[in-house]
Enzyme design. Structure first.
Site, mmCIF file in Angstrom:
data_model
loop_
_atom_site.group_PDB
_atom_site.id
_atom_site.type_symbol
_atom_site.label_atom_id
_atom_site.label_comp_id
_atom_site.label_asym_id
_atom_site.label_seq_id
_atom_site.Cartn_x
_atom_site.Cartn_y
_atom_site.Cartn_z
ATOM 1 N N CYS A 1 0.843 -1.206 0.000
ATOM 2 C CA CYS A 1 0.000 0.000 0.000
ATOM 3 C C CYS A 1 0.880 1.260 0.000
ATOM 4 C CB CYS A 1 -0.984 -0.038 1.170
ATOM 5 S SG CYS A 1 -2.363 1.127 0.994
ATOM 6 N N HIS B 1 -3.415 -5.400 0.417
ATOM 7 C CA HIS B 1 -2.902 -5.728 1.747
ATOM 8 C C HIS B 1 -2.901 -7.242 1.952
ATOM 9 C CE1 HIS B 1 -2.540 -1.830 3.896
ATOM 10 N NE2 HIS B 1 -3.459 -1.428 3.040
ATOM 11 N N GLU C 1 -1.528 -8.831 4.221
ATOM 12 C CA GLU C 1 -1.526 -9.131 5.653
ATOM 13 C C GLU C 1 -2.901 -8.986 6.299
ATOM 14 O OE1 GLU C 1 -1.029 -4.615 5.869
ATOM 15 O OE2 GLU C 1 -0.948 -6.252 4.405
#
Length: 240
Positions: free
Chosen positions: A95, A185, A187
């Site tokens: 990001c 993202h 994660e």
């Protein structure tokens, strides 16, 4: 001993999600790294960046900051990343990290002309991803979590764009053979994504979106997480 990964922390999660700890913890867990296999440095809060020697690779977090603000800590980090990329240290930006690496290498970052992208989005891989170490063998289309207002408007010279969404033309790129940026993202779990949707519900409404509808479409994104884990394996192989 296995070399640790450096996690460059460029910001904090939205306030309502900080009970789940910060981005370095989310990234470490998603990447399958043990507590002793990663070192976090919070550059937004003034931590000095270490020498790049001794690290298997670098992961740059997301942030609520904007690359176009050219904050001194951000510009200093961009210079460090530029030098690290040119020196061949494996890099992976998420990001804000994706945008910062693009900026560092001469790309253009700015506000997305169509505004915010948020929620679980479908990515489409380009043919260029077929033989990429992180994307090869993944489905041509797969789901990923996203939340951003700025974007990579122009990838760095010599970079290869690997993935796009309907909203964003540059959701992933590779520069050289050891540097990647992903707008999504990897994660984020569904808990993280729904938490972000709740935190941005007023902004979504003001922009003509229904936050409940966005939240209902949030789903697991295992292929996106595989990209992060592949980076870890690939970086270790390169620096073994």
């Amino acid at each position: 001993m296995t070399r640790p990964f450096l996690i460059i922390e460029t910001g904090q999660p939205v306030a309502s999600m900080r009970r789940h700890r910060g981005f370095p913890h989310w990234i470490r867990v998603a990447a399958g790294l043990g507590a002793d296999e990663a070192v976090a440095v919070d550059v937004q809060r003034g931590d000095a960046l270490p020498s790049r020697d001794g690290f298997a690779g670098v992961i740059v977090t997301g942030s609520g900051a904007m690359v176009t603000d050219r904050e001194p800590w951000s510009e200093a980090t961009a210079q460090w990343l530029r030098d690290a990329a040119r020196a061949g240290l494996p890099l992976f930006g998420i990001c804000y990290g994706h945008q910062l690496i693009a900026h560092a290498l001469g790309g253009e970052v700015g506000w997305h002309p169509d505004g915010r992208e948020m929620g679980t989005v479908e990515l489409e891989l380009h043919d260029t991803a077929l033989h990429d170490p992180l994307f090869t063998g993944l489905p041509e289309r797969f789901a990923a979590q996203a939340t951003h207002l700025q974007t990579v408007l122009r990838a760095p010279q010599g970079a290869t764009v690997l993935a796009r969404s309907v909203h964003d033309a540059c959701h992933a790129f590779r520069w050289g053979d050891r540097t990647w940026g992903v707008q999504f993202h990897p994660e984020f779990s569904t808990v993280h994504m729904r938490g972000y949707v709740r935190a941005r519900r007023d902004a979504l409404r003001n922009e003509g979106h229904c936050p409940h509808a966005v939240a209902r479409t949030v789903s697991a994104t295992p292929h996106a997480r595989r990209v992060l884990r592949r980076f870890v394996r690939h970086a270790r192989a390169l620096t073994a």
